[in-house]
Scaffold this motif. Sequence first.
Motif, short mmCIF file in Angstrom:
data_model
loop_
_atom_site.label_atom_id
_atom_site.label_comp_id
_atom_site.label_asym_id
_atom_site.label_seq_id
_atom_site.Cartn_x
_atom_site.Cartn_y
_atom_site.Cartn_z
N ASN A 197 0.83 -1.21 0.00
CA ASN A 197 0.00 0.00 0.00
C ASN A 197 0.86 1.25 0.00
N ASP A 203 3.91 1.66 -1.05
CA ASP A 203 4.59 1.83 -2.33
C ASP A 203 3.65 2.39 -3.40
N VAL A 204 2.44 1.83 -3.49
CA VAL A 204 1.47 2.30 -4.48
C VAL A 204 1.05 3.74 -4.18
N LEU A 240 -7.33 1.26 -2.81
CA LEU A 240 -6.36 0.19 -2.59
C LEU A 240 -6.98 -0.88 -1.70
N SER A 243 -7.49 -1.13 -7.00
CA SER A 243 -6.25 -1.89 -7.11
C SER A 243 -6.29 -2.98 -6.04
N LEU A 293 -4.58 -5.67 -3.99
CA LEU A 293 -3.22 -5.99 -3.57
C LEU A 293 -3.26 -7.33 -2.83
#
Length: 101
Positions: A21, A23-24, A71, A98, A100
């Motif tokens: 999370n 990083d995104v 996310l 997204s 993950l």
Amino acid sequence: MNKWVTFTLHGEGANAIQKVNADVREVAMQMGYKPLYIFRYDGSNESDEALNARIDGITAAVKPGDIILYLYPVLNGFRFDKTFIGNLKARGCRFAISILD
């Protein structure tokens, strides 16, 4: 139009989801996304009214036409996810999710 990215605050303890999370989010924020802070909590006994009020507080600055990068998982449960996305779609927002894993 603004772009937003969910920023789940998990509290103590690191795990793989938090790292991914982060990083995104970092990349998204470099691209002009603003954070939507979501605290991780147990809402299993929360009323619909309280849940909607919580989501309204999280998303007070979000306007129709804004884009939200969600996310997933937020880890507040399916009910939170469904209500969060449903409320913002009803307000005219657009979503990218997204997942993950």
